[in-house]
Each structure stands twice: as structure tokens, then as C-alpha cells.
Design a protein around this motif. Sequence first.
Motif, PDB file in Angstrom:
ATOM      1  N   SER A 286       0.045  72.412  50.212  1.00 42.17           N
ATOM      2  CA  SER A 286      -1.377  72.747  50.303  1.00 42.17           C
ATOM      3  C   SER A 286      -2.159  71.622  50.961  1.00 42.17           C
ATOM      4  CB  SER A 286      -1.959  73.018  48.921  1.00 42.17           C
ATOM      5  OG  SER A 286      -1.296  74.091  48.300  1.00 42.17           O
ATOM      6  N   VAL A 287      -1.789  70.381  50.661  1.00 39.50           N
ATOM      7  CA  VAL A 287      -2.436  69.232  51.293  1.00 39.50           C
ATOM      8  C   VAL A 287      -2.199  69.291  52.799  1.00 39.50           C
ATOM      9  CG1 VAL A 287      -2.410  66.716  51.508  1.00 39.50           C
ATOM     10  CG2 VAL A 287      -2.304  67.767  49.250  1.00 39.50           C
ATOM     11  N   ARG A 288      -0.940  69.544  53.205  1.00 34.92           N
ATOM     12  CA  ARG A 288      -0.615  69.617  54.633  1.00 34.92           C
ATOM     13  C   ARG A 288      -1.414  70.722  55.323  1.00 34.92           C
ATOM     14  NH1 ARG A 288       4.818  71.512  55.185  1.00 34.92           N
ATOM     15  NH2 ARG A 288       3.797  73.518  55.139  1.00 34.92           N
ATOM     16  N   ASP A 289      -1.480  71.901  54.710  1.00 38.40           N
ATOM     17  CA  ASP A 289      -2.194  73.027  55.324  1.00 38.40           C
ATOM     18  C   ASP A 289      -3.687  72.717  55.456  1.00 38.40           C
ATOM     19  OD1 ASP A 289       0.197  74.382  55.429  1.00 38.40           O
ATOM     20  OD2 ASP A 289      -0.190  75.560  53.618  1.00 38.40           O
ATOM     21  N   ARG A 290      -4.268  72.148  54.423  1.00 43.25           N
ATOM     22  CA  ARG A 290      -5.710  71.875  54.459  1.00 43.25           C
ATOM     23  C   ARG A 290      -6.049  70.778  55.468  1.00 43.25           C
ATOM     24  NH1 ARG A 290      -9.656  70.625  49.399  1.00 43.25           N
ATOM     25  NH2 ARG A 290     -11.558  70.923  50.557  1.00 43.25           N
ATOM     26  N   VAL A 291      -5.239  69.716  55.512  1.00 46.43           N
ATOM     27  CA  VAL A 291      -5.465  68.652  56.489  1.00 46.43           C
ATOM     28  C   VAL A 291      -5.286  69.193  57.899  1.00 46.43           C
ATOM     29  CG1 VAL A 291      -4.559  66.455  57.358  1.00 46.43           C
ATOM     30  CG2 VAL A 291      -4.930  66.767  54.915  1.00 46.43           C
ATOM     31  N   SER A 292      -4.296  70.049  58.082  1.00 43.45           N
ATOM     32  CA  SER A 292      -4.061  70.647  59.400  1.00 43.45           C
ATOM     33  C   SER A 292      -5.269  71.449  59.862  1.00 43.45           C
ATOM     34  CB  SER A 292      -2.823  71.535  59.334  1.00 43.45           C
ATOM     35  OG  SER A 292      -2.630  72.192  60.559  1.00 43.45           O
ATOM     36  N   LYS A 293      -5.861  72.233  58.966  1.00 41.26           N
ATOM     37  CA  LYS A 293      -7.039  73.031  59.326  1.00 41.26           C
ATOM     38  C   LYS A 293      -8.230  72.138  59.647  1.00 41.26           C
ATOM     39  CE  LYS A 293      -5.660  77.008  56.581  1.00 41.26           C
ATOM     40  NZ  LYS A 293      -5.877  77.775  55.357  1.00 41.26           N
ATOM     41  N   ILE A 294      -8.412  71.067  58.876  1.00 42.18           N
ATOM     42  CA  ILE A 294      -9.540  70.165  59.116  1.00 42.18           C
ATOM     43  C   ILE A 294      -9.377  69.448  60.446  1.00 42.18           C
ATOM     44  CG2 ILE A 294     -10.663  68.058  58.299  1.00 42.18           C
ATOM     45  CD1 ILE A 294     -10.003  69.050  55.431  1.00 42.18           C
ATOM     46  N   LEU A 295      -8.152  68.963  60.724  1.00 42.60           N
ATOM     47  CA  LEU A 295      -7.925  68.237  61.969  1.00 42.60           C
ATOM     48  C   LEU A 295      -7.955  69.161  63.183  1.00 42.60           C
ATOM     49  CD1 LEU A 295      -5.193  65.679  60.882  1.00 42.60           C
ATOM     50  CD2 LEU A 295      -7.620  65.265  61.288  1.00 42.60           C
ATOM     51  N   ALA A 296      -7.679  70.448  62.985  1.00 44.08           N
ATOM     52  CA  ALA A 296      -7.779  71.400  64.097  1.00 44.08           C
ATOM     53  C   ALA A 296      -9.230  71.569  64.526  1.00 44.08           C
ATOM     54  CB  ALA A 296      -7.188  72.748  63.692  1.00 44.08           C
ATOM     55  N   GLN A 297     -10.158  71.468  63.576  1.00 42.16           N
ATOM     56  CA  GLN A 297     -11.579  71.581  63.898  1.00 42.16           C
ATOM     57  C   GLN A 297     -12.129  70.300  64.476  1.00 42.16           C
ATOM     58  OE1 GLN A 297     -13.431  72.710  60.235  1.00 42.16           O
ATOM     59  NE2 GLN A 297     -12.716  74.823  60.333  1.00 42.16           N
ATOM     60  N   ARG A 298     -11.693  69.170  63.933  1.00 44.85           N
ATOM     61  CA  ARG A 298     -12.221  67.872  64.371  1.00 44.85           C
ATOM     62  C   ARG A 298     -11.101  66.844  64.279  1.00 44.85           C
ATOM     63  NH1 ARG A 298     -17.911  65.174  62.641  1.00 44.85           N
ATOM     64  NH2 ARG A 298     -17.810  63.550  64.202  1.00 44.85           N
ATOM     65  N   SER A 299     -10.476  66.557  65.396  1.00 39.18           N
ATOM     66  CA  SER A 299      -9.281  65.707  65.403  1.00 39.18           C
ATOM     67  C   SER A 299      -9.589  64.220  65.312  1.00 39.18           C
ATOM     68  CB  SER A 299      -8.470  65.982  66.675  1.00 39.18           C
ATOM     69  OG  SER A 299      -9.250  65.643  67.814  1.00 39.18           O
ATOM     70  N   ASP A 300     -10.863  63.815  65.393  1.00 42.29           N
ATOM     71  CA  ASP A 300     -11.179  62.387  65.351  1.00 42.29           C
ATOM     72  C   ASP A 300     -11.346  61.845  63.925  1.00 42.29           C
ATOM     73  OD1 ASP A 300     -13.520  63.786  64.881  1.00 42.29           O
ATOM     74  OD2 ASP A 300     -14.792  62.385  65.981  1.00 42.29           O
ATOM     75  N   ARG A 301     -11.143  62.685  62.924  1.00 35.72           N
ATOM     76  CA  ARG A 301     -11.253  62.217  61.536  1.00 35.72           C
ATOM     77  C   ARG A 301     -10.059  61.324  61.208  1.00 35.72           C
ATOM     78  NH1 ARG A 301     -13.847  66.179  57.207  1.00 35.72           N
ATOM     79  NH2 ARG A 301     -15.642  66.798  58.397  1.00 35.72           N
ATOM     80  N   GLU A 302     -10.347  60.253  60.461  1.00 33.44           N
ATOM     81  CA  GLU A 302      -9.257  59.390  60.033  1.00 33.44           C
ATOM     82  C   GLU A 302      -8.733  59.860  58.687  1.00 33.44           C
ATOM     83  OE1 GLU A 302     -12.267  55.897  58.409  1.00 33.44           O
ATOM     84  OE2 GLU A 302     -10.810  55.447  59.936  1.00 33.44           O
ATOM     85  N   VAL A 303      -7.441  59.682  58.481  1.00 33.49           N
ATOM     86  CA  VAL A 303      -6.784  60.100  57.256  1.00 33.49           C
ATOM     87  C   VAL A 303      -6.332  58.841  56.531  1.00 33.49           C
ATOM     88  CG1 VAL A 303      -4.915  61.449  56.254  1.00 33.49           C
ATOM     89  CG2 VAL A 303      -6.039  62.246  58.341  1.00 33.49           C
ATOM     90  N   LEU A 304      -6.740  58.711  55.277  1.00 35.01           N
ATOM     91  CA  LEU A 304      -6.402  57.550  54.465  1.00 35.01           C
ATOM     92  C   LEU A 304      -5.643  57.995  53.223  1.00 35.01           C
ATOM     93  CD1 LEU A 304      -9.863  55.752  54.634  1.00 35.01           C
ATOM     94  CD2 LEU A 304      -7.853  55.288  56.034  1.00 35.01           C
ATOM     95  N   VAL A 305      -4.670  57.183  52.806  1.00 39.06           N
ATOM     96  CA  VAL A 305      -3.870  57.478  51.616  1.00 39.06           C
ATOM     97  C   VAL A 305      -4.204  56.442  50.560  1.00 39.06           C
ATOM     98  CG1 VAL A 305      -1.536  57.584  50.674  1.00 39.06           C
ATOM     99  CG2 VAL A 305      -2.004  58.523  52.944  1.00 39.06           C
ATOM    100  N   ARG A 306      -4.538  56.929  49.370  1.00 37.46           N
ATOM    101  CA  ARG A 306      -4.799  56.066  48.213  1.00 37.46           C
ATOM    102  C   ARG A 306      -3.715  56.372  47.193  1.00 37.46           C
ATOM    103  NH1 ARG A 306     -10.202  57.410  45.880  1.00 37.46           N
ATOM    104  NH2 ARG A 306     -10.967  56.214  47.633  1.00 37.46           N
ATOM    105  N   GLY A 307      -2.717  55.492  47.119  1.00 37.44           N
ATOM    106  CA  GLY A 307      -1.585  55.712  46.226  1.00 37.44           C
ATOM    107  C   GLY A 307      -1.615  54.773  45.044  1.00 37.44           C
ATOM    108  N   ASP A 308      -1.376  55.306  43.870  1.00 36.62           N
ATOM    109  CA  ASP A 308      -1.310  54.497  42.654  1.00 36.62           C
ATOM    110  C   ASP A 308      -0.124  53.543  42.781  1.00 36.62           C
ATOM    111  OD1 ASP A 308      -2.366  54.968  39.503  1.00 36.62           O
ATOM    112  OD2 ASP A 308      -0.489  53.871  39.754  1.00 36.62           O
ATOM    113  N   GLU A 309      -0.282  52.310  42.282  1.00 37.48           N
ATOM    114  CA  GLU A 309       0.794  51.333  42.411  1.00 37.48           C
ATOM    115  C   GLU A 309       2.002  51.704  41.558  1.00 37.48           C
ATOM    116  OE1 GLU A 309      -0.198  47.388  41.147  1.00 37.48           O
ATOM    117  OE2 GLU A 309      -1.119  48.063  39.306  1.00 37.48           O
ATOM    118  N   ASN A 310       1.848  52.586  40.594  1.00 37.04           N
ATOM    119  CA  ASN A 310       2.956  52.975  39.722  1.00 37.04           C
ATOM    120  C   ASN A 310       3.696  54.214  40.221  1.00 37.04           C
ATOM    121  OD1 ASN A 310       2.375  50.884  37.863  1.00 37.04           O
ATOM    122  ND2 ASN A 310       0.693  52.109  37.057  1.00 37.04           N
TER     123      ASN A 310
END
Length: 148
Positions: free
Chosen positions: A92-116
Motif C-alpha cells: 500500500s505504501v508503494r502504491d500510494r507513493v507511486s500515485k503521488i510521484l506520478a502527479q508531482r515527481s519533484d517531491r522528496e521521499v524520506l524514511v524515518r526508521g526506528d533504531e530498534n
Amino acid sequence: MKGMGMMPPRQSKPMSEINVVPYIDVMLVLLVIFMVTAPMLTQGVKVDLPETTSEPIQSDKNVESIVVSVDSNGAYFMEIGDESSQPMALESVRDRVSKILAQRSDREVLVRGDENVGYGTVVRLMAQLQAAGASNVGLITEAPAGNE
């Protein structure tokens, strides 16, 4: 001596001006209330970011970032601007990001991962983001407590 000591009563006109001082007082009180409560309105997922020294990412302030968070349980969350989502599946994350980037490809994508969270969980997320069309993916960290 005509009218000595006796002045005719003056006719007073109705006042046509509004006293705005009470309105200004109310507006200043509201301003203070909003200034105090605005920082408390931030929403997000509780994530313990790994602490490391790194250079800040140079970002365009006019473009909202897509932040994908992974909590300590391995659940994925998306944050776009002020909007935060419920836990979602990796597909679902992949599909939603794909749709957002299809509309506006200049958006930056950031990952916030828990250290654990496991390394493989973050790598799988980054692979899915790349498959969704994100050419550059940034990692969000926190500065160590001693380096402020």
C-alpha cells in the motif's frame, strides 16, 4: 447683559467611531493562545531515531516531503505535509507513493526508521520506494544529545 451666567445646553451628536481597544485586547490574547498551542498540534508516529552526526538535507521549502516511518514493530506509516496515516502494508505504501510521484515527481521521499527495527525492514521499504519511482530517498536521523 444678555444671558450672563446662563449658557444654552449643547446638543451632543451621537458618536460615530467604534472603540477598537477591546477588540485588540482579544486578538492579542488569541494570538498568544495559538502561539502556545501550535507546537503541541504536531502529529506523528513515535519512533526512536538512530543518533548520528550527519549533514542536513537541502530541501526545497515549496515542495512537501513524503515521510515514510517504520516503528519498532515494523509497521509502516506515511506522512504527507500535516496529514498522517494509519498503519499500512508495504504494498500500500508503494502504491500510494507511486500515485503521488506520478502527479508531482519533484517531491522528496524520506524514511524515518526506528533504531530498534531490523535492517531488512528498512531495506525492503527503500526497495519498494525505488520501485514506486522515488529516485532519491533520504534517511532521517537525530543528532546525538551531546552535539547540539
